[in-house]
Design a protein around this motif. Structure first.
Motif, PDB file in Angstrom:
ATOM      1  N   ILE A   1       0.871  -1.183   0.000  1.00 20.53           N
ATOM      2  CA  ILE A   1       0.000   0.000   0.000  1.00 20.53           C
ATOM      3  C   ILE A   1       0.905   1.229   0.000  1.00 20.53           C
ATOM      4  N   SER A   2       0.915   1.950  -1.090  1.00 22.32           N
ATOM      5  CA  SER A   2       1.884   3.041  -1.259  1.00 22.32           C
ATOM      6  C   SER A   2       1.736   4.116  -0.187  1.00 22.32           C
ATOM      7  N   SER A   3       0.502   4.437   0.181  1.00 22.21           N
ATOM      8  CA  SER A   3       0.296   5.478   1.193  1.00 22.21           C
ATOM      9  C   SER A   3       0.919   5.082   2.522  1.00 22.21           C
ATOM     10  N   TYR A   4       0.838   3.790   2.858  1.00 27.98           N
ATOM     11  CA  TYR A   4       1.417   3.307   4.112  1.00 27.98           C
ATOM     12  C   TYR A   4       2.939   3.263   4.029  1.00 27.98           C
ATOM     13  N   ARG A   5       3.464   2.676   2.961  1.00 20.97           N
ATOM     14  CA  ARG A   5       4.912   2.500   2.819  1.00 20.97           C
ATOM     15  C   ARG A   5       5.632   3.852   2.776  1.00 20.97           C
ATOM     16  N   ASN A   6       5.140   4.765   1.957  1.00 23.48           N
ATOM     17  CA  ASN A   6       5.807   6.051   1.818  1.00 23.48           C
ATOM     18  C   ASN A   6       5.666   6.901   3.076  1.00 23.48           C
ATOM     19  N   GLY A   7       4.507   6.821   3.703  1.00 25.86           N
ATOM     20  CA  GLY A   7       4.319   7.566   4.940  1.00 25.86           C
ATOM     21  C   GLY A   7       5.229   7.072   6.044  1.00 25.86           C
ATOM     22  N   LEU A   8       5.431   5.754   6.108  1.00 21.12           N
ATOM     23  CA  LEU A   8       6.317   5.178   7.117  1.00 21.12           C
ATOM     24  C   LEU A   8       7.761   5.640   6.902  1.00 21.12           C
ATOM     25  N   LEU A   9       8.226   5.613   5.659  1.00 20.46           N
ATOM     26  CA  LEU A   9       9.599   6.032   5.360  1.00 20.46           C
ATOM     27  C   LEU A   9       9.794   7.517   5.655  1.00 20.46           C
ATOM     28  N   LEU A  10       8.824   8.317   5.274  1.00 23.54           N
ATOM     29  CA  LEU A  10       8.939   9.756   5.510  1.00 23.54           C
ATOM     30  C   LEU A  10       8.980  10.054   7.007  1.00 23.54           C
ATOM     31  N   ALA A  11       8.114   9.383   7.777  1.00 24.52           N
ATOM     32  CA  ALA A  11       8.089   9.611   9.225  1.00 24.52           C
ATOM     33  C   ALA A  11       9.389   9.174   9.873  1.00 24.52           C
ATOM     34  N   THR A  12       9.992   8.088   9.383  1.00 27.76           N
ATOM     35  CA  THR A  12      11.258   7.632   9.944  1.00 27.76           C
ATOM     36  C   THR A  12      12.340   8.695   9.773  1.00 27.76           C
ATOM     37  N   ALA A  13      12.427   9.286   8.583  1.00 24.24           N
ATOM     38  CA  ALA A  13      13.424  10.331   8.345  1.00 24.24           C
ATOM     39  C   ALA A  13      13.128  11.572   9.178  1.00 24.24           C
ATOM     40  N   TRP A  14      11.854  11.930   9.280  1.00 30.72           N
ATOM     41  CA  TRP A  14      11.469  13.118  10.059  1.00 30.72           C
ATOM     42  C   TRP A  14      11.834  12.948  11.532  1.00 30.72           C
ATOM     43  N   PHE A  15      11.502  11.798  12.103  1.00 31.81           N
ATOM     44  CA  PHE A  15      11.772  11.589  13.523  1.00 31.81           C
ATOM     45  C   PHE A  15      13.244  11.269  13.797  1.00 31.81           C
ATOM     46  N   ALA A  16      14.016  11.011  12.763  1.00 34.41           N
ATOM     47  CA  ALA A  16      15.463  10.941  12.934  1.00 34.41           C
ATOM     48  C   ALA A  16      16.053  12.339  13.069  1.00 34.41           C
ATOM     49  N   ALA A  17      15.422  13.320  12.428  1.00 38.29           N
ATOM     50  CA  ALA A  17      15.975  14.675  12.400  1.00 38.29           C
ATOM     51  C   ALA A  17      15.527  15.534  13.575  1.00 38.29           C
ATOM     52  N   VAL A  18      14.222  15.581  13.842  1.00 38.80           N
ATOM     53  CA  VAL A  18      13.700  16.597  14.759  1.00 38.80           C
ATOM     54  C   VAL A  18      14.112  16.372  16.221  1.00 38.80           C
ATOM     55  N   PRO A  19      14.007  15.154  16.794  1.00 34.23           N
ATOM     56  CA  PRO A  19      14.505  14.989  18.166  1.00 34.23           C
ATOM     57  C   PRO A  19      15.992  15.318  18.294  1.00 34.23           C
ATOM     58  N   ALA A  20      16.770  15.043  17.246  1.00 39.89           N
ATOM     59  CA  ALA A  20      18.193  15.397  17.271  1.00 39.89           C
ATOM     60  C   ALA A  20      18.366  16.913  17.353  1.00 39.89           C
TER      61      ALA A  20
END
Length: 497
Positions: free
Chosen positions: A276-295
């Motif tokens: 499901i593209s909406s799920y897969r892409n959203g998961l990848l995007l969130a992973t990158a986002w939450f790698a950056a912002v807490p840092a």
């Protein structure tokens, strides 16, 4: 397979949602407010870089390990029961952290606290999936994202205030004591308000223990090297050999899950979810986002406290503008997401990147007395973008997920976020401290050393945000091509994903 939830009165649904959001906020607060207490913990308990790193990234590691099995158990049996177990354990572990007599006890209690947080968070996401549908779900995730955004950004301020009240030596203990009365009150309310009934897949009553263990091994071996990365001279290169174990564990997990599903049983993770593209892409995007912002938040508090000499409460207050603007834009985003879809998320990432670039410039260019004020203003810009990322992306990620898979799908999204957090925090903090170790000896200009460390580490966060932006743009491009083609699939859902 039935996809609708048992009917629940409108008022009862929103009351249950309020409890879920409050507990999620309490959980997420511990990802950011404890950052401010690290210098105090270091002085009070004599903690070294490794222990301090585990207190931050170890919490995320334990959080990530518990997500999938608890999400699966919640889907199969009772989200309410798992929610209550997780909240009870979180409250007890917080009390253990607060009274810890030494650093080893604190580290152990902190890891237990992370496990408890990982038990309760999937139930929150599963319950939101269960309680709301369509436009109403978008509004619910908008409120959820606003609350989480405020909790993440307000955490450093709250942590600094509690340390100011409790004193520089033992003020950090209040960071954990705060959770105890709140946890007890929320536990009593949750027992009364959370719905007992839920939709279950009648063909999925088994628990894939081997699959869960292999997935846990994959997450553990991948995250551990980052948790053990401090940037100090004692870092061992052997820690990276754990990644070889990740390759083996992932290969075994994929083989087992396919074999298990072929036997007619329900696996720990349905790989069909990732088609499901909406799920897969959203998961990848969130992973990158939450790698950056807490840092970014960790680097900001370390720079302001240790580099510029500000008290914890003032260092933490820099994130207040981010909290306020992200809360407002999250609420707006919850109403716009079904109309604009992924475009809204891409816009949010771009605005956030502009804001964070301004944070970097405000930190290293003006005099120290001006930096803290200019950084706060730049945080307001970043927060305005951040609110268009978190809750809209959460809505889009889970938009096409069946209700019966809501817990485990939400768990995998959270695993991505926790893995991202551990990686981002480890990478950024290790570069920050490595710069200090490298430039410190013989350098009389202490402020410039911290300028260099902050700048070098901040480039990591900006790079991770760039990854999130690329994922969003590629998804937009693919969806546009799919919608324009004569054989476009899922035309109704492409606008919302």
């Amino acid at each position: 397979m039935t996809q609708t939830s048992p009917p629940i009165a409108d008022r009862a649904r929103w009351q249950a949602f309020a409890v879920c959001v409050a507990v999620a906020a309490l959980t997420i607060l511990d990802l950011s407010k404890v950052n401010v207490g690290l210098p105090s913990i270091e002085k009070s308990l004599g903690a070294g870089p490794t222990e301090l790193q585990i207190i931050v990234a170890g919490y995320a590691l334990a959080f990530g390990l518990a997500l999938v099995p608890s999400g699966r158990l919640g889907d199969l049996y009772s989200r309410k029961l798992l929610f209550i177990i997780g909240l009870s354990a979180f409250t007890l572990a917080s009390a253990a952290c607060a009274v810890a007599p030494d650093i080893n006890t604190l580290v152990i209690a902190r890891i237990v606290q992370g496990v408890a947080a990982g038990i309760q968070m999937p139930q929150v996401l599963g319950l939101v999936q269960q309680l709301f549908q369509g436009e109403e779900r978008g509004r619910a995730f908008g409120l959820f994202g606003a609350t989480i955004g405020v909790a993440t950004a307000f955490g450093p301020t709250l942590g600094g205030l509690l340390i100011a009240i409790g004193g520089p030596t033992d003020g950090w203990r209040l960071l954990f004591w705060m959770n105890v009365p709140l946890g007890i009150v929320l536990l009593l309310i949750a027992i009364r308000l959370l719905p007992k009934a839920q939709v279950r897949d009648p063909g999925a009553r088994n628990l894939d223990l081997i699959g869960i263990v292999l997935l846990g091994a994959s997450v553990f071996t991948f995250m551990l090297p980052f948790v053990l990365t401090t940037g100090g001279p004692d870092d061992s290169n052997f820690r990276w050999f754990w990644l070889a174990g990740t390759v083996v564990a992932v290969a075994l997990f994929i083989w087992w899950e396919r074999r298990y599903q072929a036997s007619g049983k329900s696996p720990a993770i349905r790989f069909s979810l990732f088609t499901i593209s909406s799920y897969r892409n959203g998961l990848l995007l969130a992973t990158a986002w939450f790698a950056a912002v807490p840092a970014v938040f960790l680097l900001t508090t370390l720079f302001l406290q240790e580099g510029l000499g500000f008290e914890p409460v003032f260092a933490g207050m820099v994130s207040i503008p981010f909290a306020l603007t992200s809360a407002i834009s999250s609420l707006i985003g919850g109403r716009l997401v079904m109309r604009l879809g992924r475009k809204l998320v891409v816009i949010g990432v771009v605005v956030a990147m502009i804001g964070f670039v301004l944070v970097l410039l405000a930190a290293v260019l003006p005099p120290a007395g001006w930096s803290i004020w200019l950084m706060a203003g730049a945080m307001a810009v970043a927060g305005a973008g951040g609110g268009f990322v978190i809750s809209p992306n959460q809505t889009l990620t889970l938009a096409e997920i069946p209700v019966t898979e809501g817990g485990v799908a939400g768990s995998m999204a959270q695993v991505g976020q926790r893995v991202g957090t551990a990686m981002g925090v480890a990478a950024a903090s290790s570069i920050f401290f490595a710069t200090l170790y490298r430039e410190g000896p013989g350098n009389a200009d202490n402020v410039m050393i911290y300028h260099d460390g902050f700048r070098n580490a901040f480039f990591v966060a900006l790079g991770l945000l760039s990854v999130a932006l690329v994922i969003g743009l590629l998804d937009l491009r693919r969806r546009a091509k799919q919608a324009a083609g004569p054989d476009a699939e899922e035309p109704a859902s492409s606008a919302a994903s």
